[in-house]
Design an enzyme around this catalytic site. Structure first.
Site, PDB file in Angstrom:
ATOM      1  N   LYS A 227      38.813  59.454  44.769  1.00  0.00           N
ATOM      2  CA  LYS A 227      37.657  58.577  44.941  1.00  0.00           C
ATOM      3  C   LYS A 227      38.103  57.206  45.437  1.00  0.00           C
ATOM      4  O   LYS A 227      39.269  56.823  45.228  1.00  0.00           O
ATOM      5  CB  LYS A 227      36.871  58.466  43.629  1.00  0.00           C
ATOM      6  CG  LYS A 227      37.656  57.894  42.435  1.00  0.00           C
ATOM      7  CD  LYS A 227      36.854  58.016  41.156  1.00  0.00           C
ATOM      8  CE  LYS A 227      37.517  57.332  39.999  1.00  0.00           C
ATOM      9  NZ  LYS A 227      36.810  57.490  38.729  1.00  0.00           N
ATOM     10  N   HIS A 228      37.251  56.474  46.178  1.00  0.00           N
ATOM     11  CA  HIS A 228      35.833  56.654  46.485  1.00  0.00           C
ATOM     12  C   HIS A 228      35.709  56.651  48.000  1.00  0.00           C
ATOM     13  O   HIS A 228      35.864  55.601  48.625  1.00  0.00           O
ATOM     14  CB  HIS A 228      35.005  55.536  45.901  1.00  0.00           C
ATOM     15  CG  HIS A 228      35.254  55.269  44.433  1.00  0.00           C
ATOM     16  ND1 HIS A 228      36.331  54.529  43.962  1.00  0.00           N
ATOM     17  CD2 HIS A 228      34.560  55.664  43.319  1.00  0.00           C
ATOM     18  CE1 HIS A 228      36.278  54.456  42.640  1.00  0.00           C
ATOM     19  NE2 HIS A 228      35.220  55.133  42.223  1.00  0.00           N
ATOM     20  N   HIS A 240      28.371  48.790  41.520  1.00  0.00           N
ATOM     21  CA  HIS A 240      27.530  49.010  40.344  1.00  0.00           C
ATOM     22  C   HIS A 240      26.326  48.070  40.356  1.00  0.00           C
ATOM     23  O   HIS A 240      25.263  48.393  39.810  1.00  0.00           O
ATOM     24  CB  HIS A 240      28.321  48.786  39.055  1.00  0.00           C
ATOM     25  CG  HIS A 240      29.375  49.805  38.807  1.00  0.00           C
ATOM     26  ND1 HIS A 240      30.633  49.728  39.370  1.00  0.00           N
ATOM     27  CD2 HIS A 240      29.370  50.943  38.059  1.00  0.00           C
ATOM     28  CE1 HIS A 240      31.355  50.760  38.977  1.00  0.00           C
ATOM     29  NE2 HIS A 240      30.609  51.512  38.190  1.00  0.00           N
ATOM     30  N   ASP A 313      29.216  59.356  43.684  1.00  0.00           N
ATOM     31  CA  ASP A 313      29.436  58.472  42.553  1.00  0.00           C
ATOM     32  C   ASP A 313      28.118  58.417  41.775  1.00  0.00           C
ATOM     33  O   ASP A 313      27.081  58.958  42.203  1.00  0.00           O
ATOM     34  CB  ASP A 313      29.865  57.083  43.037  1.00  0.00           C
ATOM     35  CG  ASP A 313      30.661  56.317  41.991  1.00  0.00           C
ATOM     36  OD1 ASP A 313      30.646  56.700  40.808  1.00  0.00           O
ATOM     37  OD2 ASP A 313      31.303  55.306  42.359  1.00  0.00           O
TER      38      ASP A 313
END
Length: 582
Positions: A227-228, A240, A313
Site C-alpha cells: 500500500k498505497h 484521512h 483503503d
C-alpha cells in the site's frame, strides 16, 4: 527500469527466487474456486466484496456497549450476526472495536466469526505494520516500523519481520496483514506516511517491500498487501482528513513511486491497496485513485500486469468521500477495477448500492464475479477454503515466544542511527547520573522503558508548558547527563502546536549541561534545534526501540543505522555514525 533486477537481487539474497513464489491470482481459476462461486447467490457475491469491522471481543456474546454499536451500524447485535446478515468476505480487527485483547481471546473471536461465515470463510485482517501503526498488542512480538528497517538496510530483517508477524497473526486466526507500506517518503512534511515508509530511496523501498511480502506469504502463509497505490509518499495532506494531490509527472512516478509496487508484484503479493489521492499526471479527470479506471485498470492491471486482489483503503476516509456520495463510492470503485471494499461508512447503503447497480445494469453480475473470483483465489491460496478451528491455548503458546522476541530485538538493534556526536558524549561514561525526559506515549511508556534500561531518572513532560520545562531544566541541572526524547518536534502546526518540544530542547541546551537528543519518530526533529551537538534517531518508540537506544547510549551495541531519508539542509541520505562497543 532497474526495479525488477533490484527486487530479484533482494530475493536472491534470501535464497528465494521469484519462480518459487506463487503468482498472484493465476488464471485460469482453480476448480475449487469455480465450484464455490457457482453456488453463490448475487447477495452472497456482493457480500464477499466487503471487509469491515464489527464490535465485540466475542462473536456471539459482545458487551452491551458493543452490541449497541453493532445495532447502530448494522441493525443486529453480535459480530456473528453482522457476518451472516451481509455475507461478509472479510473482517478487520482494531483495538477500539475490542477485537484485539489477548491471543486466546483473538483466536476465540476468529473461530466464532469463521463459524458464522459458513461455506465461504473470511479473510480476517489488521494493520500490523509495526512501529507507529501496530494493532496487535503485547504479548505479540513488537517490531520497529518501516523506516527503522530502512535504516538497517537488511532485506533479511524485512523478511524475518514479515515471517514472525505472519506466523503470530495466523496463530490467532488473522490471515491478512495490511502491510507492507510501499510508499516512498520523499516529502519530510508528509503527515500520514513518514516513518511507516522504508525511506526515500525507491530501490531500497523496493527491496524491503519485496522481502517483507515474501516473509509474510512464503514464510508464514499470510496474505500481504502492498500500500498505497499509486504512491502516497509525496504529500503534505492526510487522506484521512482531506484529498491529497500528488504533483509528480509520469516520469517521476515511474522513477520514484512505481518501483516498490513493481517489486511487490514480482514477489507475488496477494493484494495491493489503493490510495485516496489525486495524481493528475495519471488521471486528468482528478478522481481519487481508488475511483480512477485509468489508474486501477489502465495502470495497475494493464501496464503493470497485476492479477491479484485490489483493495480500497478505508472508505470512511475523507479523501474518497469529497467528490461523490457514500452510495456512489462503492459502485465507482468497482467500475474503476477495485475488488475488495474496505470499511464502508454505511454498510446498508454500500451493500444496497451494489445490489441496485446490478439491478439497473450499471454493473453486471459478470463484473461482480471477476472480483469475487480473485478474492476466492486468494482465500484458496492461503488455505482458507479448507478452514478448521484454531486451538486458543495453542495460540497463547505461539505468540510472543522468546525466539520471536529475540528476532525483534536484533532487528531494532540494527536500526538506531547516530547522526551527531560532536562533543563525544557517546557512548555514555560509566557512573554518570542520567535524566530521561521529554515526549512519552502511554501505550508503551517509552520514557520508563529507556530510563529503566539506563538506570536513569524518568521525567515525563509530553508537550510541556512553561512550568514543565522549568521542572525539566531544574532536574537536568541536578544530573550529569540528560537524554531528551521528542516526537515530531519539527511539526509545530499539528503534532506540536506552539513548538513546545522545541522550547524544551533549547532550554535544556541552555543549561550548559550535556544533552543527548533522540527523535523517537521522524528523524527530521533536528531541524527544530540544529545547534544540538548530540542527536540520534530510532524511528519509533516501542519497547524494543527504546532497549536498542539504551544499548547504543551505553556502548554495548554499536550504532549501525544509516539515514533512509535526508534531514533537509543538515544531513544526506545514508549518513550515520558508529563507535566501538565496550
Amino acid at each position: 527500469m532497474r526495479t525488477r533486477p533490484v527486487a530479484l537481487l533482494a530475493l536472491a539474497a534470501l535464497g528465494i527466487t521469484v519462480s518459487a513464489v506463487p503468482a498472484a491470482a493465476a488464471s485460469p481459476a482453480p476448480s475449487p474456486v469455480d465450484a464455490v462461486l457457482s453456488r453463490m447467490t448475487l447477495p452472497e457475491k456482493i457480500g464477499q466484496l466487503f471487509t469491515t469491522y464489527v464490535y465485540g471481543n466475542d462473536a456471539n456474546t459482545p458487551s452491551a456497549a458493543d452490541a449497541a454499536a453493532n445495532r447502530r451500524m448494522y441493525g443486529v447485535d453480535t459480530p456473528a450476526e453482522v457476518v451472516a446478515k451481509y455475507h461478509l468476505g472479510g473482517v478487520i480487527y482494531f483495538a477500539w472495536t475490542n477485537s484485539l485483547q489477548t491471543p486466546r481471546q483473538i483466536a476465540t473471536l476468529s473461530n466464532g466469526l469463521q463459524a458464522a461465515a459458513g461455506d465461504v470463510p473470511l479473510t480476517i485482517s489488521t494493520d500490523q505494520e509495526h512501529g507507529v501503526v501496530t494493532r496487535m498488542p503485547p504479548p505479540a512480538t513488537q517490531f520497529p516500523g518501516g523506516m527503522a528497517l530502512g535504516a538497517g538496510r537488511s532485506p533479511l530483517d524485512a523478511y524475518r519481520t514479515g515471517k514472525v508477524t505472519g506466523t503470530e497473526l495466523r496463530a490467532v486466526g488473522i490471515n491478512q496483514a495490511w502491510a507492507p507500506v510501499a510508499d516512498v517518503n520523499v516529502n519530510p512534511a508528509n503527515p500520514v506516511i513518514g516513518v511507516r515508509s522504508f525511506g526515500s530511496d525507491p530501490g531500497l523501498a523496493a527491496a524491503l517491500t519485496a522481502s517483507q511480502v515474501l516473509g509474510l506469504q512464503v514464510g508464514a502463509n499470510a496474505s500481504a498487501s502492498a500500500k498505497h497505490f499509486p504512491g502516497h509518499g509525496d504529500t503534505a495532506t492526510d487522506s484521512h482528513t482531506g484529498l491529497p494531490v500528488i504533483t509528480h509527472t509520469r516520469e517521476q512516478w515511474e522513477r520514484i513511486d512505481a518501483p516498490p509496487f513493481k517489486a511487490a508484484i514480482a514477489a507475488g503479493v496477494d493484494a495491493i491497496m489503493s490510495a485516496h489521492i489525486v495524481v493528475p499526471a495519471l488521471d486528468p479527470a482528478l478522481d481519487p485513485a481508488t475511483l480512477s479506471k485509468p489508474i486501477i485498470t489502465g495502470l495497475l492491471r494493464g501496464e503493470l500486469g497485476y492479477r491479484g486482489v485490489i483493495v480500497s483503503d478505508s472508505l470512511e476516509m475523507a479523501g474518497v468521500r469529497q467528490k461523490y456520495g457514500d452510495d456512489r463510492v462503492p459502485v465507482l470503485a468497482l467500475k474503476a477495477g477495485v475488488d475488495m471494499l474496505l470499511m464502508p461508512p454505511d454498510m446498508p447503503v454500500a451493500y444496497g448500492a451494489l445490489l441496485g447497480a446490478v439491478a439497473s445494469g450499471e454493473l453486471t453480475e459478470a463484473r461482480i464475479d471477476e472480483s469475487v473470483r480473485r478474492i476466492l483465489t486468494l482465500k484458496q491460496r492461503r488455505g482458507l477454503l479448507r478452514w478448521t478451528p484454531l486451538d486458543p491455548a495453542a495460540a497463547e503458546r505461539s505468540v510472543g515466544t522468546p525466539a520471536n522476541l529475540r528476532v525483534a530485538q536484533s532487528v531494532a538493534d540494527r536500526g538506531v542511527t547516530a547522526i551527531r556526536n560532536d562533543a563525544g558524549l557517546l557512548p555514555l561514561p560509566a557512573g554518570k547520573s542520567v535524566l530521561v525526559t521529554g515526549w512519552n506515549t502511554g501505550a508503551t511508556s517509552n520514557i520508563a522503558v529507556l530510563a529503566g534500561a539506563l538506570g536513569a531518572t524518568p521525567l515525563v513532560t509530553g508537550l510541556p508548558d512553561d512550568a514543565k520545562i522549568a521542572e525539566a531544566v531544574a532536574a537536568a541541572r541536578a544530573h550529569d547527563v540528560t537524554v531528551v526524547l521528542t516526537s515530531r518536534a519539527w511539526d509545530t502546526t499539528v503534532a506540536d502546536p506552539g513548538g513546545r518540544q522545541k522550547a524544551l530542547v533549547k532550554a535544556l541546551l541552555a543549561t550548559g549541561k550535556p544533552v543527548v537528543w533522540a527523535a523517537v519518530r521522524d528523524p527530521y526533529d533536528l531541524t527544530a534545534a540544529p545547534e544540538a551537538g548530540t542527536y540520534l534517531a530510532t524511528y519509533g518508540y516501542s519497547a524494543v526501540s527504546m532497549e536498542s537506544l539504551a544499548k547504543v547510549l551505553l556502548g554495548t551495541v554499536a550504532p549501525r543505522g544509516k539515514l533512509p531519508v535526508e534531514i533537509p539542509g543538515l544531513y544526506p541520505y545514508g549518513h550515520g555514525l558508529t563507535w566501538s562497543v565496550r
